[in-house]
Design an enzyme around this catalytic site. Structure first.
Site, PDB file in Angstrom:
ATOM      1  N   HIS A  46       0.674  -1.360  -0.105  1.00  0.00           N
ATOM      2  CA  HIS A  46       0.002  -0.097  -0.020  1.00  0.00           C
ATOM      3  C   HIS A  46       0.869   1.346  -0.081  1.00  0.00           C
ATOM      4  O   HIS A  46       0.609   2.155   0.745  1.00  0.00           O
ATOM      5  CB  HIS A  46      -0.988  -0.030   1.046  1.00  0.00           C
ATOM      6  CG  HIS A  46      -1.661  -1.420   1.204  1.00  0.00           C
ATOM      7  ND1 HIS A  46      -3.007  -1.062   0.668  1.00  0.00           N
ATOM      8  CD2 HIS A  46      -1.561  -2.454   1.965  1.00  0.00           C
ATOM      9  CE1 HIS A  46      -3.760  -2.522   0.674  1.00  0.00           C
ATOM     10  NE2 HIS A  46      -2.639  -3.257   1.271  1.00  0.00           N
ATOM     11  N   HIS A  56      -8.298  -6.278   2.073  1.00  0.00           N
ATOM     12  CA  HIS A  56      -7.696  -5.412   2.951  1.00  0.00           C
ATOM     13  C   HIS A  56      -8.289  -5.284   4.322  1.00  0.00           C
ATOM     14  O   HIS A  56      -7.716  -5.271   5.353  1.00  0.00           O
ATOM     15  CB  HIS A  56      -7.381  -4.165   2.362  1.00  0.00           C
ATOM     16  CG  HIS A  56      -6.490  -3.297   3.017  1.00  0.00           C
ATOM     17  ND1 HIS A  56      -5.613  -3.551   3.824  1.00  0.00           N
ATOM     18  CD2 HIS A  56      -6.527  -1.776   3.050  1.00  0.00           C
ATOM     19  CE1 HIS A  56      -4.785  -2.770   4.198  1.00  0.00           C
ATOM     20  NE2 HIS A  56      -5.472  -1.542   3.879  1.00  0.00           N
ATOM     21  N   HIS A 157     -13.373   2.665   4.811  1.00  0.00           N
ATOM     22  CA  HIS A 157     -12.731   1.476   4.207  1.00  0.00           C
ATOM     23  C   HIS A 157     -13.788   0.214   4.246  1.00  0.00           C
ATOM     24  O   HIS A 157     -14.082  -0.410   3.395  1.00  0.00           O
ATOM     25  CB  HIS A 157     -11.335   1.064   4.638  1.00  0.00           C
ATOM     26  CG  HIS A 157     -10.449   1.809   4.144  1.00  0.00           C
ATOM     27  ND1 HIS A 157     -10.000   3.090   4.591  1.00  0.00           N
ATOM     28  CD2 HIS A 157      -9.417   1.414   3.189  1.00  0.00           C
ATOM     29  CE1 HIS A 157      -9.023   3.261   4.024  1.00  0.00           C
ATOM     30  NE2 HIS A 157      -8.628   2.638   3.273  1.00  0.00           N
ATOM     31  N   GLU A 169      -5.753   4.867  -3.799  1.00  0.00           N
ATOM     32  CA  GLU A 169      -5.165   5.882  -3.017  1.00  0.00           C
ATOM     33  C   GLU A 169      -3.648   6.536  -3.616  1.00  0.00           C
ATOM     34  O   GLU A 169      -3.127   5.697  -4.445  1.00  0.00           O
ATOM     35  CB  GLU A 169      -5.125   5.555  -1.585  1.00  0.00           C
ATOM     36  CG  GLU A 169      -6.429   5.208  -0.855  1.00  0.00           C
ATOM     37  CD  GLU A 169      -6.311   4.582   0.382  1.00  0.00           C
ATOM     38  OE1 GLU A 169      -7.169   4.750   1.208  1.00  0.00           O
ATOM     39  OE2 GLU A 169      -5.357   3.707   0.592  1.00  0.00           O
TER      40      GLU A 169
END
Length: 205
Positions: A46, A56, A157, A169
């Protein structure tokens, strides 16, 4: 026109607090007499511009290699929102979103990419639920995280990934005007991965 909205991976690439930084170690160098150049890479899944797979935060969610490839190419809308630390659904209602669209938030222009996540703008749980209801494919942002740093339960999330919405992101959108584009995302195909660094491109429609 094609915009590369990815951030480069190098020693200056910002990381989420606590994550390992990017490291590239040269193993063989032609300048030092080797017959070829070769290096190893060490990094978080990430880091930089990257995708969060549902796995995740959802233990039964899709892993990066299980996501259908057609989801990585979609129509996308860049929405420019400035001066709003926490974005609600009202900031997207006039964006002309259609089911299957990806939404990229240009909200942190001119902020240092290595700034602490507390200094970045993010979206609210209200906005996350509204985007899920609209059938969004990918939600992206020009920050280290899509949500505020101080909430350890990561509700945004949980909402997005729990509904199968992918998260992108670490985007670089400073030079991209608001509007509609075609988005191409190419994450590394990591077996069982919870996420992966990605190259992301926008093409004018």
């Amino acid at each position: 026109m094609v915009y590369d909205i990815s951030r480069p991976l190098d020693m200056h690439t910002p990381v989420y607090p606590g994550d390992p930084p990017f490291d590239r170690t040269v193993i063989h160098s032609m300048r030092e007499g080797a017959g070829y150049n070769l290096s190893t890479l060490r990094m978080s899944a990430h880091i930089g511009t990257h995708v969060d797979a549902p796995y995740h935060f959802i233990d039964t969610g899709l892993r990066i290699d299980e996501i259908p490839p057609e989801r990585w190419i979609s129509s996308a809308v860049v929405v420019e929102v400035s001066g709003i630390p926490l974005m609600d659904s009202e900031h997207f209602r006039n964006a002309g979103l259609r089911p299957g669209d990806s939404v990229l938030l240009k909200s942190n222009t001119n902020r240092a990419p290595d700034a602490h996540p507390d200094d970045f703008h993010a979206i609210s749980t209200d906005a996350a639920r509204w985007l899920v209801e609209r059938g969004v494919n990918i939600i992206g942002i020009d920050a280290l995280s899509i949500e505020q740093y101080h909430d350890p339960s990561f509700p945004v999330h949980q909402i997005l990934l729990g509904a199968g919405v992918l998260i992108l992101e670490g985007l670089h959108l400073d030079d991209v005007p608001a509007g509609r584009y075609t988005l191409f995302v190419a994450p590394l195909l990591i077996t069982g991965g919870d996420g992966a660094p990605a190259r992301a491109l926008l093409m004018t429609e």
